[in-house]
Design a protein around this motif. Sequence first.
Motif, PDB file in Angstrom:
ATOM      1  N   ASN A 171       0.810  -1.214   0.000  1.00  0.00           N
ATOM      2  CA  ASN A 171       0.000   0.000   0.000  1.00  0.00           C
ATOM      3  C   ASN A 171       0.847   1.270   0.000  1.00  0.00           C
ATOM      4  OD1 ASN A 171      -3.180  -0.271   0.412  1.00  0.00           O
ATOM      5  ND2 ASN A 171      -2.190  -2.076   1.275  1.00  0.00           N
ATOM      6  N   ILE A 172       1.982   1.239   0.703  1.00  0.00           N
ATOM      7  CA  ILE A 172       2.860   2.410   0.698  1.00  0.00           C
ATOM      8  C   ILE A 172       3.521   2.561  -0.669  1.00  0.00           C
ATOM      9  CG2 ILE A 172       4.842   3.534   1.770  1.00  0.00           C
ATOM     10  CD1 ILE A 172       2.294   3.355   3.494  1.00  0.00           C
ATOM     11  N   GLY A 173       3.907   1.446  -1.296  1.00  0.00           N
ATOM     12  CA  GLY A 173       4.447   1.516  -2.646  1.00  0.00           C
ATOM     13  C   GLY A 173       3.440   2.094  -3.623  1.00  0.00           C
ATOM     14  N   GLU A 174       2.173   1.706  -3.472  1.00  0.00           N
ATOM     15  CA  GLU A 174       1.119   2.252  -4.336  1.00  0.00           C
ATOM     16  C   GLU A 174       0.976   3.758  -4.125  1.00  0.00           C
ATOM     17  OE1 GLU A 174      -3.691   1.741  -5.220  1.00  0.00           O
ATOM     18  OE2 GLU A 174      -2.760   0.689  -3.524  1.00  0.00           O
ATOM     19  N   PHE A 175       0.929   4.183  -2.850  1.00  0.00           N
ATOM     20  CA  PHE A 175       0.769   5.603  -2.552  1.00  0.00           C
ATOM     21  C   PHE A 175       1.943   6.415  -3.110  1.00  0.00           C
ATOM     22  CE2 PHE A 175       1.568   9.319   0.115  1.00  0.00           C
ATOM     23  CZ  PHE A 175       0.339   9.957   0.070  1.00  0.00           C
ATOM     24  N   MET A 176       3.169   5.928  -2.901  1.00  0.00           N
ATOM     25  CA  MET A 176       4.341   6.681  -3.343  1.00  0.00           C
ATOM     26  C   MET A 176       4.390   6.803  -4.867  1.00  0.00           C
ATOM     27  SD  MET A 176       7.386   5.544  -0.719  1.00  0.00           S
ATOM     28  CE  MET A 176       7.659   6.487   0.786  1.00  0.00           C
ATOM     29  N   MET A 177       4.118   5.730  -5.574  1.00  0.00           N
ATOM     30  CA  MET A 177       4.125   5.813  -7.033  1.00  0.00           C
ATOM     31  C   MET A 177       3.003   6.732  -7.521  1.00  0.00           C
ATOM     32  SD  MET A 177       5.442   5.185  -9.923  1.00  0.00           S
ATOM     33  CE  MET A 177       6.601   3.817  -9.745  1.00  0.00           C
ATOM     34  N   PHE A 178       1.848   6.633  -6.894  1.00  0.00           N
ATOM     35  CA  PHE A 178       0.725   7.502  -7.244  1.00  0.00           C
ATOM     36  C   PHE A 178       1.142   8.964  -7.139  1.00  0.00           C
ATOM     37  CE2 PHE A 178      -3.987   7.869  -7.538  1.00  0.00           C
ATOM     38  CZ  PHE A 178      -4.129   9.230  -7.295  1.00  0.00           C
ATOM     39  N   LYS A 179       1.744   9.333  -6.012  1.00  0.00           N
ATOM     40  CA  LYS A 179       2.083  10.737  -5.782  1.00  0.00           C
ATOM     41  C   LYS A 179       3.260  11.197  -6.655  1.00  0.00           C
ATOM     42  CE  LYS A 179      -1.138  12.045  -3.104  1.00  0.00           C
ATOM     43  NZ  LYS A 179      -2.116  13.039  -3.647  1.00  0.00           N
ATOM     44  N   ILE A 180       4.189  10.300  -6.932  1.00  0.00           N
ATOM     45  CA  ILE A 180       5.295  10.664  -7.825  1.00  0.00           C
ATOM     46  C   ILE A 180       4.761  10.998  -9.216  1.00  0.00           C
ATOM     47  CG2 ILE A 180       7.275   9.717  -9.099  1.00  0.00           C
ATOM     48  CD1 ILE A 180       8.045   8.224  -6.518  1.00  0.00           C
ATOM     49  N   MET A 181       3.941  10.115  -9.764  1.00  0.00           N
ATOM     50  CA  MET A 181       3.431  10.338 -11.118  1.00  0.00           C
ATOM     51  C   MET A 181       2.458  11.508 -11.162  1.00  0.00           C
ATOM     52  SD  MET A 181       5.278   8.378 -12.776  1.00  0.00           S
ATOM     53  CE  MET A 181       4.617   9.090 -14.287  1.00  0.00           C
ATOM     54  N   GLU A 182       1.664  11.679 -10.130  1.00  0.00           N
ATOM     55  CA  GLU A 182       0.762  12.828 -10.074  1.00  0.00           C
ATOM     56  C   GLU A 182       1.566  14.131 -10.108  1.00  0.00           C
ATOM     57  OE1 GLU A 182      -2.845  14.507  -7.235  1.00  0.00           O
ATOM     58  OE2 GLU A 182      -1.159  13.460  -6.330  1.00  0.00           O
ATOM     59  N   THR A 183       2.661  14.161  -9.356  1.00  0.00           N
ATOM     60  CA  THR A 183       3.508  15.361  -9.309  1.00  0.00           C
ATOM     61  C   THR A 183       4.143  15.636 -10.669  1.00  0.00           C
ATOM     62  OG1 THR A 183       3.979  14.969  -6.969  1.00  0.00           O
ATOM     63  CG2 THR A 183       5.493  16.414  -8.161  1.00  0.00           C
ATOM     64  N   ILE A 184       4.611  14.603 -11.344  1.00  0.00           N
ATOM     65  CA  ILE A 184       5.219  14.773 -12.669  1.00  0.00           C
ATOM     66  C   ILE A 184       4.182  15.277 -13.671  1.00  0.00           C
ATOM     67  CG2 ILE A 184       6.281  13.522 -14.595  1.00  0.00           C
ATOM     68  CD1 ILE A 184       7.629  11.735 -12.457  1.00  0.00           C
ATOM     69  N   ILE A 185       2.968  14.747 -13.602  1.00  0.00           N
ATOM     70  CA  ILE A 185       1.884  15.216 -14.476  1.00  0.00           C
ATOM     71  C   ILE A 185       1.577  16.682 -14.189  1.00  0.00           C
ATOM     72  CG2 ILE A 185      -0.575  14.983 -14.988  1.00  0.00           C
ATOM     73  CD1 ILE A 185      -0.221  11.947 -14.466  1.00  0.00           C
ATOM     74  N   LEU A 186       1.520  17.041 -12.911  1.00  0.00           N
ATOM     75  CA  LEU A 186       1.268  18.439 -12.551  1.00  0.00           C
ATOM     76  C   LEU A 186       2.346  19.359 -13.122  1.00  0.00           C
ATOM     77  CD1 LEU A 186       0.051  18.081  -8.862  1.00  0.00           C
ATOM     78  CD2 LEU A 186      -1.231  19.117 -10.747  1.00  0.00           C
ATOM     79  N   GLY A 187       3.596  18.895 -13.096  1.00  0.00           N
ATOM     80  CA  GLY A 187       4.662  19.692 -13.680  1.00  0.00           C
ATOM     81  C   GLY A 187       4.408  19.973 -15.150  1.00  0.00           C
ATOM     82  N   LYS A 188       3.961  18.955 -15.871  1.00  0.00           N
ATOM     83  CA  LYS A 188       3.662  19.142 -17.288  1.00  0.00           C
ATOM     84  C   LYS A 188       2.506  20.112 -17.490  1.00  0.00           C
ATOM     85  CE  LYS A 188       2.745  16.583 -21.556  1.00  0.00           C
ATOM     86  NZ  LYS A 188       2.608  15.226 -22.178  1.00  0.00           N
ATOM     87  N   LEU A 189       1.452  19.969 -16.701  1.00  0.00           N
ATOM     88  CA  LEU A 189       0.299  20.852 -16.827  1.00  0.00           C
ATOM     89  C   LEU A 189       0.643  22.295 -16.459  1.00  0.00           C
ATOM     90  CD1 LEU A 189      -2.496  18.580 -15.267  1.00  0.00           C
ATOM     91  CD2 LEU A 189      -2.068  19.016 -17.696  1.00  0.00           C
ATOM     92  N   MET A 190       1.523  22.448 -15.479  1.00  0.00           N
ATOM     93  CA  MET A 190       1.904  23.786 -15.017  1.00  0.00           C
ATOM     94  C   MET A 190       3.056  24.371 -15.818  1.00  0.00           C
ATOM     95  SD  MET A 190       1.578  22.795 -10.966  1.00  0.00           S
ATOM     96  CE  MET A 190       2.142  24.331 -10.272  1.00  0.00           C
ATOM     97  N   LYS A 191       3.550  23.573 -16.791  1.00  0.00           N
ATOM     98  CA  LYS A 191       4.691  23.993 -17.624  1.00  0.00           C
ATOM     99  C   LYS A 191       5.922  24.278 -16.762  1.00  0.00           C
ATOM    100  CE  LYS A 191       2.042  25.707 -21.577  1.00  0.00           C
ATOM    101  NZ  LYS A 191       0.795  25.014 -21.205  1.00  0.00           N
TER     102      LYS A 191
END
Length: 360
Positions: free
Chosen positions: A316-336
């Motif tokens: 469950n911690i591995g799932e949470f960490m990967m979720f938040k890592i990829m969410e953050t990377i996506i946000l970077g793309k959206l925020m340029k």
Amino acid sequence: MKLKFNIREEKKLFNIKKGDFQKEIKIIFDKTNLEVVNVGLKKISNYDNIVLIGIGGSNLGFLALYELFKNNLNKKVVFADSVEKDTVEKVNNFVAKNNPLIILVSKSGKTFESLYHFQRLATEFKPKGIIIITDENSPLIYLAQKNNYLYFVLNPKLTGRFSVFSPVCLVPMKLTGLNIDEFFKGAEKALKNWNKITKSAQATFTLFKKSYDVLNIFIWRRCLINLGMWYRQIIAESLGKNNSGLLPILTFGNIDLHSMIQYYFDGRKNIFTNFIDFDKDDTKEHRAIVKSIKNAYKNLNLPYSEFILDNLDEKNIGEFMMFKIMETIILGKLMKINPFDQPAVEYYKDELKKVIRNYE
């Protein structure tokens, strides 16, 4: 992991395909790391005590895991992550009494705080067991080869704060008896649920465009505080750039209900809250407080998302960490914004070099 929102539903604004992030996923989630760690650690004798030298992305991931599971482990770990007097004395006393395994994690091989601890411990105590984790261009590679230390080489393209699925976190996990295979299974589960990640990223970005530029990481359990600190780093270092970005703050309920909630309810309306908890029975009083806070958020029309872990385990911690890592990377793309660098950190490092020269 359950994901809920108290946000006005918006139509899907972005087509965020997993295929567009395969390059990043391959670097962050390199499955060959499992074999590398399993094979490499066969060369290490069994130690009951460990000192982990590292700071920021070099230790926050494992620190979060260790604090979650330490009561079920038969290994003691001390973290050398600060050069203030109390930490230095704590590390010194621990090393003097226990002759522990020393793990030095520094991607660049030049981190001031980490080198201070390592050079001091290596000189004063001459530990028998040393592991170095660094990247292929680091000066620590030469040091390890010269002294016959076991070392693990990181991908130079891997950003430190996203390194939890590399030897940075896997080595101390394996040595303390945590299940790295289950940790990886959790990450795989997160990637399979790509739509959940994109939904969360889109919700955060939509609010950001409406001037919600403070992300409140609201932790309900004391054991999750260090996980919140890990999450805080990946948001701050990845997205706080170009006079823009999200400011992550950390809230611990229910202590902060008596120090911060006044502002959240009646201050500036620029805060988006992430509640983080896990499915586990607690006192009826605690459950009542959690429910009352969420009801108040709804009544006041305050936006929040809710991340409920199915259980407290490596998967469950591995799932949470990967979720938040990829969410953050996506946000970077959206925020340029480039989510992989941290150029402003060099400001303090440059000043530190000047101060140190004056001391000399």
